[in-house]
Design an enzyme around this catalytic site. Structure first.
Site, mmCIF file in Angstrom:
data_model
loop_
_atom_site.group_PDB
_atom_site.id
_atom_site.type_symbol
_atom_site.label_atom_id
_atom_site.label_comp_id
_atom_site.label_asym_id
_atom_site.label_seq_id
_atom_site.Cartn_x
_atom_site.Cartn_y
_atom_site.Cartn_z
ATOM 1 N N ASP A 1 67.831 -47.748 -0.929
ATOM 2 C CA ASP A 1 68.353 -46.873 0.168
ATOM 3 C C ASP A 1 67.755 -47.822 1.257
ATOM 4 O O ASP A 1 67.097 -48.679 1.264
ATOM 5 C CB ASP A 1 67.646 -45.658 0.407
ATOM 6 N N MET A 2 68.293 -47.553 2.550
ATOM 7 C CA MET A 2 68.317 -48.928 3.740
ATOM 8 C C MET A 2 67.385 -47.229 4.466
ATOM 9 O O MET A 2 67.448 -46.564 5.234
ATOM 10 C CB MET A 2 68.573 -49.554 4.301
ATOM 11 N N ARG B 1 69.259 -34.904 8.134
ATOM 12 C CA ARG B 1 70.629 -33.923 8.247
ATOM 13 C C ARG B 1 71.321 -32.643 9.444
ATOM 14 O O ARG B 1 71.990 -32.603 9.931
ATOM 15 C CB ARG B 1 70.649 -33.166 6.889
ATOM 16 N N ARG C 1 76.274 -50.385 0.022
ATOM 17 C CA ARG C 1 77.172 -49.073 0.574
ATOM 18 C C ARG C 1 76.515 -49.000 1.551
ATOM 19 O O ARG C 1 75.611 -50.047 2.637
ATOM 20 C CB ARG C 1 75.558 -48.298 0.751
ATOM 21 N N HIS D 1 81.178 -39.128 6.366
ATOM 22 C CA HIS D 1 81.971 -37.839 6.240
ATOM 23 C C HIS D 1 83.200 -37.879 7.035
ATOM 24 O O HIS D 1 84.172 -36.954 7.802
ATOM 25 C CB HIS D 1 81.002 -36.739 6.060
ATOM 26 N N LYS E 1 76.455 -45.211 8.348
ATOM 27 C CA LYS E 1 76.566 -45.055 10.287
ATOM 28 C C LYS E 1 74.654 -45.786 10.121
ATOM 29 O O LYS E 1 74.609 -46.883 11.164
ATOM 30 C CB LYS E 1 77.062 -44.914 10.855
ATOM 31 N N GLY E 2 73.839 -45.066 9.862
ATOM 32 C CA GLY E 2 72.127 -45.549 9.878
ATOM 33 C C GLY E 2 71.575 -43.448 10.159
ATOM 34 O O GLY E 2 72.398 -42.956 10.981
HETATM 35 C C1 LIG Z 1 75.877 -41.433 0.522
HETATM 36 C C2 LIG Z 1 75.563 -41.849 0.965
HETATM 37 C C3 LIG Z 1 74.195 -42.400 1.615
HETATM 38 C C4 LIG Z 1 73.348 -42.918 2.613
HETATM 39 N N1 LIG Z 1 72.215 -43.554 2.986
HETATM 40 C C5 LIG Z 1 71.991 -43.659 3.932
HETATM 41 C C6 LIG Z 1 70.275 -45.141 3.842
HETATM 42 O O1 LIG Z 1 70.379 -45.317 2.815
HETATM 43 N N2 LIG Z 1 70.362 -45.177 5.338
HETATM 44 C C7 LIG Z 1 70.729 -44.182 6.381
HETATM 45 O O2 LIG Z 1 70.417 -45.132 7.439
HETATM 46 N N3 LIG Z 1 71.587 -43.311 5.795
HETATM 47 C C8 LIG Z 1 72.162 -43.044 5.397
HETATM 48 N N4 LIG Z 1 73.435 -42.321 4.918
HETATM 49 C C9 LIG Z 1 72.925 -41.715 5.740
HETATM 50 C C10 LIG Z 1 74.333 -41.853 6.912
HETATM 51 O O3 LIG Z 1 73.623 -43.448 7.342
HETATM 52 C C11 LIG Z 1 74.592 -41.018 7.703
HETATM 53 O O4 LIG Z 1 73.877 -40.603 9.052
HETATM 54 C C12 LIG Z 1 74.830 -39.909 7.928
HETATM 55 O O5 LIG Z 1 76.037 -40.073 7.012
HETATM 56 C C13 LIG Z 1 75.973 -39.433 8.914
HETATM 57 O O6 LIG Z 1 76.751 -40.451 8.964
HETATM 58 P P1 LIG Z 1 78.919 -39.981 8.849
HETATM 59 O O7 LIG Z 1 78.835 -41.176 9.254
HETATM 60 O O8 LIG Z 1 78.753 -38.848 8.006
HETATM 61 O O9 LIG Z 1 79.200 -39.574 10.263
HETATM 62 P P2 LIG Z 1 78.572 -38.451 11.564
HETATM 63 O O10 LIG Z 1 79.900 -38.632 13.035
HETATM 64 O O11 LIG Z 1 77.765 -38.842 11.716
HETATM 65 O O12 LIG Z 1 80.027 -37.703 11.062
HETATM 66 C C14 LIG Z 1 80.964 -37.588 10.678
HETATM 67 C C15 LIG Z 1 81.461 -35.546 10.193
HETATM 68 O O13 LIG Z 1 80.293 -35.922 9.116
HETATM 69 C C16 LIG Z 1 80.936 -34.086 8.462
HETATM 70 N N5 LIG Z 1 78.841 -34.118 8.615
HETATM 71 C C17 LIG Z 1 78.549 -34.988 8.574
HETATM 72 N N6 LIG Z 1 77.114 -35.161 8.653
HETATM 73 C C18 LIG Z 1 76.992 -33.910 8.470
HETATM 74 C C19 LIG Z 1 75.794 -33.460 8.251
HETATM 75 N N7 LIG Z 1 74.409 -33.313 8.248
HETATM 76 N N8 LIG Z 1 75.926 -31.829 8.056
HETATM 77 C C20 LIG Z 1 76.960 -31.613 8.041
HETATM 78 N N9 LIG Z 1 78.397 -32.038 8.150
HETATM 79 C C21 LIG Z 1 78.431 -33.483 8.602
HETATM 80 C C22 LIG Z 1 80.892 -33.437 10.000
HETATM 81 O O14 LIG Z 1 82.285 -33.361 10.293
HETATM 82 C C23 LIG Z 1 80.914 -34.648 11.650
HETATM 83 O O15 LIG Z 1 81.887 -33.913 12.514
HETATM 84 C C24 LIG Z 1 73.611 -42.122 4.214
HETATM 85 C C25 LIG Z 1 74.810 -41.101 3.442
HETATM 86 C C26 LIG Z 1 75.272 -40.904 2.604
HETATM 87 C C27 LIG Z 1 76.957 -40.634 2.933
#
Ligand SMILES: Cc1cc2nc3c(=O)[nH]c(=O)nc-3n(C[C@H](O)[C@H](O)[C@H](O)COP(=O)(O)OP(=O)(O)OC[C@H]3O[C@@H](n4cnc5c(N)ncnc54)[C@H](O)[C@@H]3O)c2cc1C
Length: 317
Positions: free
Chosen positions: A143-144, A298, A193, A236, A196-197
């Site tokens: 993970d980062m 989250r 992977r 997502h 967004k962060g």
């Molecule tokens: C498999 C995986 C591994 C990850 N590993 C890391 C890591 O190592 N380091 C790091 O900094 N980040 C990590 N993340 C988190 C990532 O950086 C984002 O903060 C997170 O995924 C939300 O961004 P998004 O791309 O889903 O877009 P967003 O714009 O945040 O969300 C898009 C849509 O997804 C849904 N959604 C998103 N988040 C939520 C939530 N919390 N609850 C409910 N619905 C939601 C909503 O419908 C939202 O409109 C990881 C995410 C995933 C999926």
């Protein structure tokens, strides 16, 4: 704005105590965390695997301050891997475009293995976990965390990859440096992977506006999808998922040459839909008792989740 406030409040010990002891937290935590021990993690993994999904498991915990704690985290991963292997969940799947794609693998945070006070210890612990994973036919992804750890994490990754080339990297699109890191890591067999962060980062290292982060994600995705590695698109976001499918067609990548990743409890119908459409979809499954930092990230991502908290609170009255 609300995101920054939640992430800043999350660092207050008062808030931490309040959230950890509030009875409603349990209900909210259940939505995002698979349980507290190996048994519950295994049950969730089995259920997801039976539904045609792949899994990466995270033993919750970060910012470890002692060697004992770091060692306990390592042992928890070794126990988890042994249980996954015993349950037949670590076998590599068919395909994978030249890289190991196992039904269940593990994700780990180097800060949970001692990175903050002893990088060598963190690397040694991570190496032991990689060895155990490799012996069972599966992989590890690092993970980062926040940007002060990026260089150290990528250095450790490159050393681990000498013996365990399947070790996955994570790159965060909100960091200004990430396009360059994508170019470096888009090599044959490299599992990367892209997310967004999730941390609160200063302007000089990270894009702040959501649109800028999204545009960076697309630029980074283009580099990874055009490259020779195995992109793991962790999002997502429906728009980014649609763009990823478009890029797969454009760069002629078959569904076994990249995967989507999403978090446990978030958009489960979309996870199922993509899997039914023939994509590899890996669900990130956190488990353990140290859920505070994970939960706050989250909540910060989607302040609407605070309403979920509120509803749970009202229904308890
Ligand atoms: C498999 C995986 C591994 C990850 N590993 C890391 C890591 O190592 N380091 C790091 O900094 N980040 C990590 N993340 C988190 C990532 O950086 C984002 O903060 C997170 O995924 C939300 O961004 P998004 O791309 O889903 O877009 P967003 O714009 O945040 O969300 C898009 C849509 O997804 C849904 N959604 C998103 N988040 C939520 C939530 N919390 N609850 C409910 N619905 C939601 C909503 O419908 C939202 O409109 C990881 C995410 C995933 C999926």
């Amino acid at each position: 704005m609300l995101r920054s406030v939640i992430l800043a409040a999350a660092r207050s010990q008062k808030v931490e105590r309040l959230v950890e002891t509030a009875p409603v937290s349990r209900d909210v935590v259940k939505r995002f965390v698979a349980g507290s021990g190996t048994g519950e993690a295994l049950a969730a993994t089995r259920q997801l695997a039976d539904a045609g999904l792949c899994i990466t498991l995270d033993n919750l915990g970060e910012d470890t301050l002692t060697a004992e704690q770091a060692n306990a985290t390592k042992e928890a991963y070794l126990e988890l891997l042994a249980a996954l292997g015993h349950a037949g969940l670590t076998a590599p799947k068919e395909g994978g475009g030249g890289v190991t794609v196992a039904t269940a693998e593990v994700s780990l945070k180097l800060s949970a293995l001692g990175q903050a006070f002893d990088e060598q210890l963190a690397e040694k612990n991570a190496r032991e976990i990689c060895e155990a994973a490799a012996a069972l036919g599966t992989t590890v992804t690092l993970d980062m965390e926040d940007h002060t750890t990026t260089d150290s994490t990528l250095d450790i990754l490159s050393r681990l990859r000498r013996d365990h080339p399947g070790t996955g990297a994570v790159l965060q699109a909100y960091l200004r440096r990430t396009e360059g890191d994508c170019r470096e890591l888009a090599t044959a067999g490299s599992r990367v992977r892209l997310c967004k962060g999730a941390y609160k980062e200063p302007e000089h290292v990270a894009y702040q506006a959501p649109l800028e982060v999204d545009k960076s994600y697309v630029r980074c995705m283009n580099i990874l999808m055009a490259g020779e590695g195995y992109p793991m698109l962790a999002t997502h976001d429906p728009r980014l998922i649609a763009i990823a499918q478009d890029r797969a067609r454009w760069f002629d990548r078959s569904p076994d040459e990249f995967e989507f990743q999403m978090l446990y409890g978030i958009r489960p119908e979309e996870q199922a839909r993509l899997a039914r459409a023939g994509h590899t979809v890996r669900v990130y499954v956190p488990y353990g008792t140290e859920w505070y930092g994970y939960l706050m990230r989250r909540l910060a991502e989607r302040p609407a989740n605070l309403a979920f908290f509120g509803r749970a609170l009202i229904s308890k009255k």
